[in-house]
Design a protein around this motif. Structure first.
Motif, PDB file in Angstrom:
ATOM      1  N   GLU A   1      -6.058   0.691  -5.182  1.00  0.00           N
ATOM      2  CA  GLU A   1      -6.864   1.619  -5.975  1.00  0.00           C
ATOM      3  C   GLU A   1      -5.994   2.542  -6.827  1.00  0.00           C
ATOM      4  OE1 GLU A   1      -9.907   5.261  -5.067  1.00  0.00           O
ATOM      5  OE2 GLU A   1     -10.024   3.497  -3.771  1.00  0.00           O
ATOM      6  N   GLU A   2      -4.869   2.981  -6.292  1.00  0.00           N
ATOM      7  CA  GLU A   2      -3.991   3.906  -7.002  1.00  0.00           C
ATOM      8  C   GLU A   2      -3.421   3.291  -8.281  1.00  0.00           C
ATOM      9  OE1 GLU A   2      -3.862   4.765  -2.621  1.00  0.00           O
ATOM     10  OE2 GLU A   2      -3.537   2.969  -3.827  1.00  0.00           O
TER      11      GLU A   2
ATOM     12  N   ASP B   1      -4.790   0.276  -9.670  1.00  0.00           N
ATOM     13  CA  ASP B   1      -5.884  -0.376 -10.385  1.00  0.00           C
ATOM     14  C   ASP B   1      -6.546   0.547 -11.400  1.00  0.00           C
ATOM     15  OD1 ASP B   1      -7.437  -2.736 -10.760  1.00  0.00           O
ATOM     16  OD2 ASP B   1      -9.095  -1.745  -9.730  1.00  0.00           O
ATOM     17  N   ARG B   2      -6.590   1.840 -11.131  1.00  0.00           N
ATOM     18  CA  ARG B   2      -7.259   2.734 -12.076  1.00  0.00           C
ATOM     19  C   ARG B   2      -6.518   2.804 -13.409  1.00  0.00           C
ATOM     20  NH1 ARG B   2      -6.158   8.851  -9.994  1.00  0.00           N
ATOM     21  NH2 ARG B   2      -4.017   8.501  -9.342  1.00  0.00           N
TER      22      ARG B   2
ATOM     23  N   ASN C   1       0.823  -1.209   0.000  1.00  0.00           N
ATOM     24  CA  ASN C   1       0.000   0.000   0.000  1.00  0.00           C
ATOM     25  C   ASN C   1       0.859   1.262   0.000  1.00  0.00           C
ATOM     26  OD1 ASN C   1      -2.591  -1.175  -0.132  1.00  0.00           O
ATOM     27  ND2 ASN C   1      -2.481  -1.692   2.030  1.00  0.00           N
TER      28      ASN C   1
END
Length: 165
Positions: A137-138, A140-141, A59
């Protein structure tokens, strides 16, 4: 009114069938989630600690890499994420460390060396890191956008460039 089992099987309306299918989906998803929790709970305390360390490092790395990727042009960012996804977990960590070092983030690169220390106790620590990093999320986009870029290979399968599909 209470129906018999046979009446239930025969007399279901389309709406009832849809509701039943949705309930089955939800039950399957709940079972999958329970299995994942069970897997973690079945790990030894050392393996749990190792997985937690890998998740924390992943993370942190994702946040840092996202900052670096945002400075790059979109094409380069997408290609970088494709390379992340197509690499084995050890190579992924080395790539991230190289990116950190090239941006003067020596401490961030050295921080990932902790995975090496965890490996004798948990052989899957690099895989746990990769799963968490790529699912962040950072990162995955960029992944969804990168799916539309196809590697161009030569006759021997070596990637020589990238094509938009």
């Amino acid at each position: 009114m209470i129906r018999s089992k046979r009446e239930k099987e025969v007399g279901l309306s389309e709406e009832e069938k849809k509701i039943a299918a949705k309930l089955k989906e939800l039950a399957a998803a709940a079972d999958k989630e329970a299995m994942e929790e069970t897997d973690y709970e079945q790990m030894s305390p050392i393996e749990q600690l190792s997985a937690d360390i890998a998740a924390h490092l992943a993370n942190n790395a994702a946040c840092r890499i996202a900052g670096i990727i945002e400075e790059a042009d979109q094409g380069s960012a997408k290609q970088l994420v494709i390379r992340f996804e197509n690499s084995d977990s050890r190579t992924l960590v080395r790539m991230i460390q190289a990116i950190f070092l090239s941006h003067g983030m020596k401490h961030a690169a050295e921080e990932l060396d902790v995975l090496e220390d965890c490996e004798p106790f948990d052989s899957e620590v690099f895989d746990a890191f990769a799963d968490e990093f790529l699912g962040a999320e950072e990162i995955d986009r960029y992944t969804v956008e990168a799916w539309f870029i196809v590697p161009a290979s030569d006759s021997e399968g070596e990637v020589v460039g990238w094509l938009k599909s």
